[in-house]
Write a protein that holds these residues in place. Structure first.
Motif, short mmCIF file in Angstrom:
data_model
loop_
_atom_site.label_atom_id
_atom_site.label_comp_id
_atom_site.label_asym_id
_atom_site.label_seq_id
_atom_site.Cartn_x
_atom_site.Cartn_y
_atom_site.Cartn_z
N THR A 28 0.85 -1.18 0.00
CA THR A 28 0.00 0.00 0.00
C THR A 28 0.89 1.23 0.00
O THR A 28 2.12 1.14 0.06
CB THR A 28 -0.97 0.00 1.20
N TYR A 29 0.27 2.39 -0.06
CA TYR A 29 1.00 3.64 -0.14
C TYR A 29 0.63 4.55 1.02
O TYR A 29 -0.47 4.46 1.58
CB TYR A 29 0.70 4.36 -1.45
N GLY A 30 1.54 5.44 1.35
CA GLY A 30 1.27 6.51 2.30
C GLY A 30 1.62 7.82 1.63
O GLY A 30 2.45 7.87 0.71
N VAL A 31 0.99 8.90 2.07
CA VAL A 31 1.22 10.19 1.45
C VAL A 31 1.38 11.27 2.51
O VAL A 31 0.75 11.22 3.57
CB VAL A 31 0.06 10.54 0.49
N ILE A 32 2.26 12.21 2.22
CA ILE A 32 2.31 13.47 2.95
C ILE A 32 1.96 14.54 1.93
O ILE A 32 2.73 14.79 0.99
CB ILE A 32 3.70 13.74 3.55
N ALA A 33 0.77 15.10 2.06
CA ALA A 33 0.33 16.12 1.11
C ALA A 33 1.01 17.44 1.42
O ALA A 33 1.01 17.90 2.56
CB ALA A 33 -1.19 16.27 1.18
N VAL A 34 1.60 18.03 0.40
CA VAL A 34 2.31 19.30 0.57
C VAL A 34 1.49 20.43 -0.05
O VAL A 34 1.27 21.48 0.55
CB VAL A 34 3.71 19.24 -0.06
N ASP A 35 1.02 20.21 -1.29
CA ASP A 35 0.10 21.11 -1.97
C ASP A 35 0.63 22.54 -2.06
O ASP A 35 -0.04 23.51 -1.72
CB ASP A 35 -1.27 21.11 -1.28
#
Length: 264
Positions: free
Chosen positions: A254-261
């Motif tokens: 699976t994947y993990g994300v840190i949204a920076v935007d």
């Protein structure tokens, strides 16, 4: 390490073998009718690279074992789906778009780099980092010469910029907000049995744990997000501050994300 060629190499292949031997601090050996096993025995060396016209193979321990060589494996299936307009979880979850700049911090066989390269297209860029010298050399040569049978895929391979570098140091050298996506796919602590295609890779790959400092540098340079790929039961997402993404329950990864935007 011994570097050799096929029995009757072309001048170009011979030159490439000599260059690789120098790059990897190995010893170039002419075949002179000897088998690969005989070369290893005579040289008292259990590491051997064979340079062929369109491929580089790495053997360790025994030539009876499967060598390491570049191949897109399941990435080829994934990119064909992308080219048909279908979806890929990595591309969807990262928000990757044509024209994006991507850094793949853990190249391995550059499978995910290839998927990103197809997704960003000619107007984008993918820089793939590999710290291990032999793996870097094998994959670099493969990306420059492998023929998949699909021109779009081959062009995507050639566009990948493979750098031999420690990812933390590389990220630290970049300006703030200078790329769109930073991606990590560390070597899993436990092998996924079905992934026999990457079996030979495990002896060469960097097994170091992803550091907080690497993630911090990634967040600093990314404009869209930082992505992490791990086994489903991994606790690395929580340790490093990633939000788990929803993926198929049947998937082992699976994947993990840190949204920076910070993208404009």
């Amino acid at each position: 390490m011994i570097v050799t060629t096929a029995a009757k190499p072309t001048e170009q292949t011979m030159a490439k073998a000599k260059s690789l031997a120098e790059e990897l601090s190995g010893q170039f050996q002419l075949r002179r009718g000897r088998t690969l096993s005989q070369l290893m025995t005579a040289g008292s060396d259990d590491q051997l690279i064979v340079v062929l016209d369109n491929e580089v193979r790495y053997y360790t321990g025994s030539t009876s074992e499967q060598p390491l060589y570049y191949h897109p494996s399941m990435a080829f299936v994934r990119v064909k789906r992308l080219l048909r307009g279908e979806h890929d979880p990595l591309i969807e979850l990262s928000g990757c778009m044509p024209g994006d700049r991507v850094i793949d911090c853990t190249a391995g066989l550059a499978a995910d780099s290839l998927v990103f390269s197809v997704a960003v297209g000619p107007e984008g860029s993918v820089t793939s980092l590999e710290s291990e010298p032999v793996l870097h050399a094998v994959v670099r040569e493969g990306l420059s010469s492998y023929k998949s049978g699909l021109p779009e895929v081959d062009e995507a391979m050639r566009r990948i910029k493979l750098e031999r570098s420690n990812h933390t140091e590389y990220l630290a050298s970049l300006p703030d907000d200078s790329v769109d996506i930073v991606y990590f796919d560390p070597m899993f602590e436990e092998a996924i049995e079905e992934s026999s295609a990457i079996g030979p890779l495990r002896s060469l790959a960097n097994h170091g744990r992803l550091s907080d400092s690497a993630v911090q540098e990634a967040v600093r340079v990314a404009r869209k997000c930082v992505m992490l790929k791990e086994q489903r039961g991994s606790t690395e997402f929580e340790r490093l501050g990633f939000t788990r993404c929803k993926t198929k329950k049947t998937s082992k990864i699976t994947y993990g994300v840190i949204a920076v935007d910070r993208a404009t």
